[in-house]
Write a protein that holds these residues in place. Structure first.
Motif, PDB file in Angstrom:
ATOM      1  N   ASN A  53       0.954  -1.354   0.027  1.00  0.00           N
ATOM      2  CA  ASN A  53      -0.082   0.046  -0.130  1.00  0.00           C
ATOM      3  C   ASN A  53       0.936   1.234  -0.048  1.00  0.00           C
ATOM      4  OD1 ASN A  53      -2.383  -1.475  -0.047  1.00  0.00           O
ATOM      5  ND2 ASN A  53      -2.716  -1.427   2.163  1.00  0.00           N
ATOM      6  N   ALA A  57       0.779   4.097  -3.115  1.00  0.00           N
ATOM      7  CA  ALA A  57       0.593   5.465  -2.577  1.00  0.00           C
ATOM      8  C   ALA A  57       1.884   6.546  -3.126  1.00  0.00           C
ATOM      9  CB  ALA A  57       0.555   5.624  -1.018  1.00  0.00           C
ATOM     10  N   ASN A  66      -4.514   9.396  -8.565  1.00  0.00           N
ATOM     11  CA  ASN A  66      -5.239   9.630  -7.431  1.00  0.00           C
ATOM     12  C   ASN A  66      -6.538   8.778  -7.392  1.00  0.00           C
ATOM     13  OD1 ASN A  66      -3.250  10.775  -5.911  1.00  0.00           O
ATOM     14  ND2 ASN A  66      -4.136  12.682  -6.650  1.00  0.00           N
TER      15      ASN A  66
END
Length: 81
Positions: A53, A57, A66
Motif C-alpha cells: 500500500n 501511494a 489518485n
C-alpha cells in the motif's frame, strides 16, 4: 517507474523478516486497465500488504493516479541456471 520505486524504498525501507530484506530488481507496467505494475523482487513473501500500500501511494503521488485503481504484482526473479 523504477526510479520512483527505488526512491520510495530508500525513504522508507521495507520491514525485515528473519533478517532478510526485500530487494527490488526492476519494475514494469504490464497492463493499463487497471494500471498494473509487475515488480521483480528477491522474495514476494518479504513484502507485506501494508508495504505494498505504501508503494502504491508513492506511485499515485508521483504520477497523479489518485482516482485510478493501481495493482502491484510481485514476482520472484527467476534464477539463471
Amino acid at each position: 517507474l523504477n526510479r520512483v520505486l527505488a526512491d520510495a524504498l530508500a525513504r522508507t525501507p521495507p520491514p525485515s523478516r528473519h533478517g532478510r530484506f526485500l530487494k527490488l530488481f526492476y519494475a514494469t507496467m504490464t497492463d493499463d486497465h487497471p494500471p498494473t505494475c509487475r515488480l521483480f523482487v528477491n522474495d514476494p513473501e518479504l513484502c507485506p500488504p501494508s508495504y505494498q500500500n505504501y508503494l502504491i501511494a508513492a506511485l499515485r503521488a508521483q504520477f497523479g493516479l489518485n482516482a485510478l485503481p493501481l495493482r502491484l504484482e510481485l514476482r520472484a526473479r527467476s534464477r539463471r541456471q
